[in-house]
Design a protein around this motif. Sequence first.
Motif, PDB file in Angstrom:
ATOM      1  N   TRP A   1     -24.655   5.451  27.804  1.00  0.00           N
ATOM      2  CA  TRP A   1     -23.864   6.122  26.767  1.00  0.00           C
ATOM      3  C   TRP A   1     -22.537   5.398  26.640  1.00  0.00           C
ATOM      4  N   ARG A   2     -22.015   5.317  25.435  1.00  0.00           N
ATOM      5  CA  ARG A   2     -20.725   4.685  25.206  1.00  0.00           C
ATOM      6  C   ARG A   2     -19.692   5.772  24.925  1.00  0.00           C
ATOM      7  N   GLY A   3     -18.595   5.722  25.679  1.00  0.00           N
ATOM      8  CA  GLY A   3     -17.524   6.687  25.505  1.00  0.00           C
ATOM      9  C   GLY A   3     -16.618   6.305  24.346  1.00  0.00           C
ATOM     10  N   ARG A   4     -15.711   7.183  24.034  1.00  0.00           N
ATOM     11  CA  ARG A   4     -14.746   6.925  22.963  1.00  0.00           C
ATOM     12  C   ARG A   4     -13.927   5.667  23.233  1.00  0.00           C
ATOM     13  N   SER A   5     -13.716   5.369  24.500  1.00  0.00           N
ATOM     14  CA  SER A   5     -12.942   4.197  24.901  1.00  0.00           C
ATOM     15  C   SER A   5     -13.705   2.891  24.668  1.00  0.00           C
ATOM     16  N   GLY A   6     -15.015   2.989  24.433  1.00  0.00           N
ATOM     17  CA  GLY A   6     -15.858   1.807  24.322  1.00  0.00           C
ATOM     18  C   GLY A   6     -16.573   1.472  25.613  1.00  0.00           C
ATOM     19  N   ARG A   7     -16.192   2.121  26.686  1.00  0.00           N
ATOM     20  CA  ARG A   7     -16.825   1.872  27.985  1.00  0.00           C
ATOM     21  C   ARG A   7     -18.249   2.440  27.988  1.00  0.00           C
ATOM     22  N   ARG A   8     -19.147   1.730  28.671  1.00  0.00           N
ATOM     23  CA  ARG A   8     -20.536   2.170  28.801  1.00  0.00           C
ATOM     24  C   ARG A   8     -20.741   2.860  30.141  1.00  0.00           C
ATOM     25  N   TYR A   9     -21.519   3.936  30.117  1.00  0.00           N
ATOM     26  CA  TYR A   9     -21.830   4.698  31.322  1.00  0.00           C
ATOM     27  C   TYR A   9     -23.347   4.734  31.498  1.00  0.00           C
ATOM     28  N   VAL A  10     -23.831   4.113  32.553  1.00  0.00           N
ATOM     29  CA  VAL A  10     -25.259   4.076  32.840  1.00  0.00           C
ATOM     30  C   VAL A  10     -25.670   5.407  33.465  1.00  0.00           C
ATOM     31  N   VAL A  11     -26.796   5.927  33.009  1.00  0.00           N
ATOM     32  CA  VAL A  11     -27.289   7.213  33.502  1.00  0.00           C
ATOM     33  C   VAL A  11     -28.773   7.107  33.843  1.00  0.00           C
ATOM     34  N   SER A  12     -29.208   8.008  34.693  1.00  0.00           N
ATOM     35  CA  SER A  12     -30.627   8.221  34.958  1.00  0.00           C
ATOM     36  C   SER A  12     -31.038   9.446  34.155  1.00  0.00           C
ATOM     37  N   ALA A  13     -32.152   9.347  33.433  1.00  0.00           N
ATOM     38  CA  ALA A  13     -32.607  10.431  32.563  1.00  0.00           C
ATOM     39  C   ALA A  13     -33.750  11.203  33.217  1.00  0.00           C
ATOM     40  N   TYR A  14     -33.679  12.527  33.105  1.00  0.00           N
ATOM     41  CA  TYR A  14     -34.695  13.414  33.663  1.00  0.00           C
ATOM     42  C   TYR A  14     -35.064  14.458  32.623  1.00  0.00           C
ATOM     43  N   GLU A  15     -36.287  14.926  32.672  1.00  0.00           N
ATOM     44  CA  GLU A  15     -36.657  16.057  31.835  1.00  0.00           C
ATOM     45  C   GLU A  15     -35.845  17.265  32.290  1.00  0.00           C
ATOM     46  N   ALA A  16     -35.508  18.137  31.348  1.00  0.00           N
ATOM     47  CA  ALA A  16     -34.776  19.350  31.702  1.00  0.00           C
ATOM     48  C   ALA A  16     -35.589  20.115  32.739  1.00  0.00           C
ATOM     49  N   GLY A  17     -34.946  20.560  33.769  1.00  0.00           N
ATOM     50  CA  GLY A  17     -35.623  21.270  34.844  1.00  0.00           C
ATOM     51  C   GLY A  17     -36.143  20.373  35.954  1.00  0.00           C
ATOM     52  N   ALA A  18     -36.119  19.049  35.738  1.00  0.00           N
ATOM     53  CA  ALA A  18     -36.627  18.124  36.751  1.00  0.00           C
ATOM     54  C   ALA A  18     -35.527  17.251  37.349  1.00  0.00           C
ATOM     55  N   ALA A  19     -34.290  17.454  36.919  1.00  0.00           N
ATOM     56  CA  ALA A  19     -33.180  16.642  37.440  1.00  0.00           C
ATOM     57  C   ALA A  19     -32.858  17.058  38.870  1.00  0.00           C
ATOM     58  N   PRO A  20     -32.552  16.097  39.735  1.00  0.00           N
ATOM     59  CA  PRO A  20     -32.144  16.449  41.096  1.00  0.00           C
ATOM     60  C   PRO A  20     -30.847  17.257  41.077  1.00  0.00           C
ATOM     61  N   ASP A  21     -30.673  18.076  42.061  1.00  0.00           N
ATOM     62  CA  ASP A  21     -29.532  18.986  42.141  1.00  0.00           C
ATOM     63  C   ASP A  21     -28.386  18.340  42.909  1.00  0.00           C
TER      64      ASP A  21
END
Length: 100
Positions: free
Chosen positions: A10-30
């Motif tokens: 995802w790219r923030g307003r600043s232009g910086r990129r943020y790498v994420v791991s994507a999970y189905e809703a309900g399957a993300a680690p806590d």
Amino acid sequence: MALVRRFHAWRGRSGRRYVVSAYEAGAAPDYAGVVALAVRRTPDGRLTMLGAVARDSEDVSLVANPAFARADEIHLHLLAENEADRAKVVRDLAGEAPLR
């Protein structure tokens, strides 16, 4: 193709990129110590961020947040090292004025 849906940036307003791991809703680690994004995927594959929160402790429940209740996916940014950095990421992704 599975990795394409598993990782995203995802790219923030600043232009910086943020790498994420994507999970189905309900399957993300806590995990604590992450930035969590509530995401909706359209039928054509486009992503819309519904909300972002810094989860600094396990006491912060994502299910209580209305944006996360509507999400198809939860994206986790794991690279912000401390509470202040996580707050900056949330503000940048939410389009608010950056913290200094």
